[in-house]
Every structure is written in structure tokens, then in C-alpha cells.
Scaffold this motif. Structure first.
Motif, PDB file in Angstrom:
ATOM      1  N   GLU A   8       0.808  -1.211   0.000  1.00  0.00           N
ATOM      2  CA  GLU A   8       0.000   0.000   0.000  1.00  0.00           C
ATOM      3  C   GLU A   8       0.850   1.275   0.000  1.00  0.00           C
ATOM      4  OE1 GLU A   8      -2.677  -0.142   3.247  1.00  0.00           O
ATOM      5  OE2 GLU A   8      -3.664  -1.993   2.593  1.00  0.00           O
ATOM      6  N   GLN A   9       2.162   1.104   0.153  1.00  0.00           N
ATOM      7  CA  GLN A   9       3.059   2.260   0.185  1.00  0.00           C
ATOM      8  C   GLN A   9       3.237   2.821  -1.225  1.00  0.00           C
ATOM      9  OE1 GLN A   9       4.833   3.680   2.824  1.00  0.00           O
ATOM     10  NE2 GLN A   9       5.710   5.181   1.446  1.00  0.00           N
ATOM     11  N   GLU A  10       3.150   4.141  -1.336  1.00  0.00           N
ATOM     12  CA  GLU A  10       3.389   4.778  -2.628  1.00  0.00           C
ATOM     13  C   GLU A  10       4.829   4.550  -3.071  1.00  0.00           C
ATOM     14  OE1 GLU A  10       3.256   9.271  -4.607  1.00  0.00           O
ATOM     15  OE2 GLU A  10       2.389   8.893  -2.624  1.00  0.00           O
ATOM     16  N   GLU A  11       5.032   4.325  -4.347  1.00  0.00           N
ATOM     17  CA  GLU A  11       6.368   4.048  -4.869  1.00  0.00           C
ATOM     18  C   GLU A  11       7.325   5.205  -4.557  1.00  0.00           C
ATOM     19  OE1 GLU A  11       8.666   3.151  -9.107  1.00  0.00           O
ATOM     20  OE2 GLU A  11       6.500   3.518  -9.070  1.00  0.00           O
ATOM     21  N   ILE A  12       8.504   4.843  -4.084  1.00  0.00           N
ATOM     22  CA  ILE A  12       9.529   5.836  -3.776  1.00  0.00           C
ATOM     23  C   ILE A  12      10.366   6.042  -5.032  1.00  0.00           C
ATOM     24  CG2 ILE A  12      11.532   6.382  -2.336  1.00  0.00           C
ATOM     25  CD1 ILE A  12      10.299   4.551  -0.193  1.00  0.00           C
ATOM     26  N   ARG A  13      10.206   7.178  -5.659  1.00  0.00           N
ATOM     27  CA  ARG A  13      10.875   7.411  -6.937  1.00  0.00           C
ATOM     28  C   ARG A  13      12.301   7.907  -6.783  1.00  0.00           C
ATOM     29  NH1 ARG A  13       6.070  10.057 -10.754  1.00  0.00           N
ATOM     30  NH2 ARG A  13       4.570   8.341 -10.470  1.00  0.00           N
ATOM     31  N   ASP A  14      12.561   8.723  -5.775  1.00  0.00           N
ATOM     32  CA  ASP A  14      13.916   9.223  -5.544  1.00  0.00           C
ATOM     33  C   ASP A  14      14.394   8.670  -4.204  1.00  0.00           C
ATOM     34  OD1 ASP A  14      16.256  10.637  -5.075  1.00  0.00           O
ATOM     35  OD2 ASP A  14      15.481  12.518  -5.873  1.00  0.00           O
ATOM     36  N   VAL A  15      15.055   7.517  -4.271  1.00  0.00           N
ATOM     37  CA  VAL A  15      15.467   6.825  -3.052  1.00  0.00           C
ATOM     38  C   VAL A  15      16.463   7.656  -2.249  1.00  0.00           C
ATOM     39  CG1 VAL A  15      16.681   4.792  -2.162  1.00  0.00           C
ATOM     40  CG2 VAL A  15      14.998   4.538  -3.992  1.00  0.00           C
ATOM     41  N   ALA A  16      17.406   8.283  -2.937  1.00  0.00           N
ATOM     42  CA  ALA A  16      18.427   9.064  -2.234  1.00  0.00           C
ATOM     43  C   ALA A  16      17.795  10.204  -1.434  1.00  0.00           C
ATOM     44  CB  ALA A  16      19.442   9.620  -3.234  1.00  0.00           C
ATOM     45  N   ALA A  17      16.868  10.933  -2.062  1.00  0.00           N
ATOM     46  CA  ALA A  17      16.210  12.043  -1.380  1.00  0.00           C
ATOM     47  C   ALA A  17      15.378  11.536  -0.205  1.00  0.00           C
ATOM     48  CB  ALA A  17      15.335  12.822  -2.358  1.00  0.00           C
ATOM     49  N   TRP A  18      14.689  10.407  -0.414  1.00  0.00           N
ATOM     50  CA  TRP A  18      13.863   9.824   0.650  1.00  0.00           C
ATOM     51  C   TRP A  18      14.739   9.463   1.852  1.00  0.00           C
ATOM     52  CZ3 TRP A  18      13.256   5.511   3.644  1.00  0.00           C
ATOM     53  CH2 TRP A  18      11.994   5.279   4.196  1.00  0.00           C
ATOM     54  N   LEU A  19      15.887   8.862   1.583  1.00  0.00           N
ATOM     55  CA  LEU A  19      16.770   8.442   2.667  1.00  0.00           C
ATOM     56  C   LEU A  19      17.391   9.631   3.389  1.00  0.00           C
ATOM     57  CD1 LEU A  19      18.531   5.372   1.036  1.00  0.00           C
ATOM     58  CD2 LEU A  19      17.125   5.339   3.104  1.00  0.00           C
ATOM     59  N   VAL A  20      17.797  10.658   2.652  1.00  0.00           N
ATOM     60  CA  VAL A  20      18.359  11.849   3.292  1.00  0.00           C
ATOM     61  C   VAL A  20      17.324  12.476   4.222  1.00  0.00           C
ATOM     62  CG1 VAL A  20      19.144  14.218   2.902  1.00  0.00           C
ATOM     63  CG2 VAL A  20      20.099  12.352   1.543  1.00  0.00           C
ATOM     64  N   THR A  21      16.090  12.565   3.748  1.00  0.00           N
ATOM     65  CA  THR A  21      15.028  13.134   4.578  1.00  0.00           C
ATOM     66  C   THR A  21      14.793  12.290   5.820  1.00  0.00           C
ATOM     67  OG1 THR A  21      13.911  14.104   2.657  1.00  0.00           O
ATOM     68  CG2 THR A  21      12.587  13.763   4.633  1.00  0.00           C
ATOM     69  N   THR A  22      14.741  10.972   5.647  1.00  0.00           N
ATOM     70  CA  THR A  22      14.487  10.079   6.775  1.00  0.00           C
ATOM     71  C   THR A  22      15.629  10.109   7.779  1.00  0.00           C
ATOM     72  OG1 THR A  22      13.169   8.639   5.336  1.00  0.00           O
ATOM     73  CG2 THR A  22      13.921   7.706   7.421  1.00  0.00           C
ATOM     74  N   VAL A  23      16.861  10.061   7.285  1.00  0.00           N
ATOM     75  CA  VAL A  23      18.023  10.141   8.176  1.00  0.00           C
ATOM     76  C   VAL A  23      18.012  11.463   8.947  1.00  0.00           C
ATOM     77  CG1 VAL A  23      20.534  10.472   8.184  1.00  0.00           C
ATOM     78  CG2 VAL A  23      19.531   8.562   6.930  1.00  0.00           C
ATOM     79  N   SER A  24      17.657  12.545   8.276  1.00  0.00           N
ATOM     80  CA  SER A  24      17.626  13.858   8.928  1.00  0.00           C
ATOM     81  C   SER A  24      16.555  13.913  10.009  1.00  0.00           C
ATOM     82  CB  SER A  24      17.382  14.949   7.885  1.00  0.00           C
ATOM     83  OG  SER A  24      18.397  14.953   6.903  1.00  0.00           O
ATOM     84  N   ARG A  25      15.394  13.325   9.733  1.00  0.00           N
ATOM     85  CA  ARG A  25      14.337  13.289  10.755  1.00  0.00           C
ATOM     86  C   ARG A  25      14.786  12.497  11.975  1.00  0.00           C
ATOM     87  NH1 ARG A  25       9.288  11.752   6.763  1.00  0.00           N
ATOM     88  NH2 ARG A  25       8.773  13.870   6.055  1.00  0.00           N
ATOM     89  N   LEU A  26      15.396  11.341  11.735  1.00  0.00           N
ATOM     90  CA  LEU A  26      15.867  10.508  12.846  1.00  0.00           C
ATOM     91  C   LEU A  26      16.955  11.234  13.634  1.00  0.00           C
ATOM     92  CD1 LEU A  26      16.016   7.111  10.918  1.00  0.00           C
ATOM     93  CD2 LEU A  26      14.433   7.681  12.778  1.00  0.00           C
TER      94      LEU A  26
END
Length: 314
Positions: free
Chosen positions: A55-73
Motif C-alpha cells: 500500500e506504500q506509494e512508490e519511492i521514486r527518488d530513493v536518495a532524497a527519501w533516505l536523506v530526509t528520513t536520516v535527517s528526521r531521525l
């Protein structure tokens, strides 16, 4: 049948390619390799779960997604760490990165992330630090910063502006290249080894500041030492106390020439320098054994990890 292993191999290759940048982002935000490692690992596990979620929307830009997630954590960790750092025994300094073979080289720092800069960043709020590091150091747009911080792009722009003003006022101005920086550190080392007070004072700025971090585990100065003559006497006192047992060797610390101190063959300290105007303006000496893991430290040089006797030096 072969598609799944291929996908796993591709994901592993993707992780290896992205990991240095993610670690650099996390370390710049946290000043701790261990906490940076945890943030990157957690973000990758979340990506793996997201990919498995139908059900998760496809992650098109993995690098950007990971940078955002790492920054939140990292931002969450920063917020929870503030109280612990306020209760820290003595000066809290970032965990130093000493350049040599694996594993320390797994973090590739931006050239601005010196120890002196990381010390200044500690005085920012978690949100200010995150906005400044992501935008000014790593070049993310304020829209991207907003996703990490949970605020509007306009609010993030204001956070970064406040942080930038603070950094500009407090961070040392580096006006020497690496070769000149190394020459000055070499002169410092020669003066310490030779026990020459006047030569040592000459290489220090009159208003030099020295900070030491023992974490309450090993001996260190609990407050900054101010002034060239006081810092020089402190360093020569250390050298006189340990004599030939203390070996100071040149090293690259957070991308700049520094020193590693060894006693009885064990890493006992990592020393970073800020140089401006042809003299040393700041010295950061990290002795907390927990912060020397990536520099080859194995704890107190006489009694091992967790020793509270405090026989170390700077």
C-alpha cells in the motif's frame, strides 16, 4: 526465480553507494559516529519495509527519501540528547574522525565540518542546526529541508538564516590552506616535544581556547583553558608528566591536520586545531574513551573501558 536475488543484490549495491553521503549528513547533524550509524541503519530498514508494503506509494527518488528520513531521525536524536549533554561532566566535544583505513573513512565529511564548526553547531537549536546543515552544507532546497524538519519552507529559511548569523559570529575564520595548517601544527608539536615554552606561545594566538573532553571517565580540564601562556604551560605539563611514554603523532582529524596521542601503545586522545592568522586559535582534545572507538581507542590506557580512575592527561 532469479529476480529476487538480483533485486537484493541491487539494493545492497545501492546501499553501499548511498551510505557515505547518508553517514556524512547524520554525523554533521549529530557529531557522533555511533549515533550516525544508528540513524542510517534505521532509515535503511524503514526503506526496506516501505518497499515491501504493497500500500506504500512508490519511492521514486530513493536518495532524497533516505536523506530526509536520516535527517528526521537525527533531529529526534538531537532533541533527546540535549538534556544528556547539558548534564555531561565537563566539556562536551564531538566525536573526532581520524583519517586512516576502514572503518573511519566510511564518513566523508564536507570540508566545512571541522571540529571547531561542530562545536559551534552544538550551540544551535536542533531545528536550526538541521536547517543550516541540510541547506548550507548539503545544498538541499528549503522545501526539502521542510520535509525533514516538519516546518514550512519559509520557516526553514528563517531557521537557517538565524543559524548562519550565529555561525558567522562564532566560528573561527580559516584563512590558511592545508599545507600552512600542517606547518603550524608541526611547529606546535615540535615545541611540545622540545619543552620550549616561548616557541609554543609563539604558535598560539594570544586568545587561544583549549577544550578537553574526558566525559567524567578519564581526567580532563572541566573548563576551557584561555590564553596562550596558560595553554602552553598546560601542554608542557602533560609532556613533562609522561615523558617518553606519551607519543604525539600527526594525523588528519575531521579533514584537517591534527594529532593523535598514544600512551603505552593505546590511543589516549585526539587533538584538533583551528588555525587563523598564522596561529592556533582553538584546540579540542577528546579523551573520552567512548569517543575514540573510530580512532583506535580501546578505553583507559591502563585500566580499559569504563575506568573511572582518570589517569589520562588532556
Amino acid at each position: 526465480m532469479d529476480s529476487e536475488p538480483n533485486t537484493a543484490a541491487e539494493h545492497a549495491a545501492e546501499y553501499r553507494a548511498l551510505r557515505p553521503r547518508l553517514l556524512s549528513v547524520a554525523y554533521s547533524l549529530l557529531g557522533s559516529v555511533e549515533e550516525a550509524e544508528d540513524a542510517v541503519q534505521d532509515a535503511w530498514l524503514r526503506l526496506d519495509r516501505a518497499r515491501r508494503d504493497a500500500e506504500q506509494e512508490e519511492i521514486r527518488d530513493v536518495a532524497a527519501w533516505l536523506v530526509t528520513t536520516v535527517s528526521r531521525l537525527a533531529l529526534d536524536t538531537l532533541r533527546s540528547a540535549r538534556r544528556r549533554r547539558e548534564e555531561y561532566v565537563g566539556e562536551w566535544l564531538p566525536e573526532p574522525l581520524v583519517q586512516h583505513g576502514d572503518p573511519a573513512d566510511r564518513v566523508t565529511l564536507d570540508e566545512s565540518m571541522s571540529m571547531a564548526m561542530l562545536v559551534v553547531l552544538e550551540s544551535l537549536s536542533p531545528a536550526e542546526r538541521t536547517a543550516f546543515v541540510l541547506h548550507d552544507v548539503f545544498g538541499l532546497s528549503f522545501a526539502e529541508v521542510g520535509k525533514a524538519v516538519g516546518r514550512t519552507p519559509t520557516a526553514c529559511r528563517q531557521l537557517a538564516a538565524r543559524a548562519r548569523k550565529h555561525v558567522t559570529e562564532r566560528a573561527p575564520r580559516f584563512d590558511v590552506d592545508t599545507d600552512e595548517h600542517r606547518r603550524i601544527v608541526d611547529a606546535f608539536l615540535a615545541a611540545v616535544r622540545g619543552g620550549d615554552l616561548d616557541r609554543l606561545v609563539a604558535v598560539l594566538d594570544p586568545d587561544v581556547v583549549m577544550r578537553s573532553d574526558g566525559g567524567g571517565v578519564v581526567r580532563s580540564s572541566l573548563r576551557p583553558i584561555l590564553g596562550a601562556r596558560k595553554v602552553a604551560r598546560y601542554m608542557l605539563g602533560i609532556q613533562n608528566r609522561y615523558g617518553a611514554a606519551l607519543v604525539l603523532r600527526p594525523a588528519t582529524v575531521n579533514g584537517r591536520p591534527g594529532l593523535v596521542g598514544e600512551i603505552d601503545g593505546h590511543t589516549d586522545s585526539v587533538i584538533a586545531f583551528a588555525v587563523s592568522g598564522g596561529r592556533i586559535v582553538e584546540i579540542a582534545s577528546v579523551r573520552n574513551p567512548e569517543k575514540l572507538k573510530w580512532a583506535g581507542g580501546t578505553g583507559c590506557h591502563r585500566h580499559g573501558d569504563g575506568c573511572g580512575e582518570g589517569r589520562g592527561y588532556a
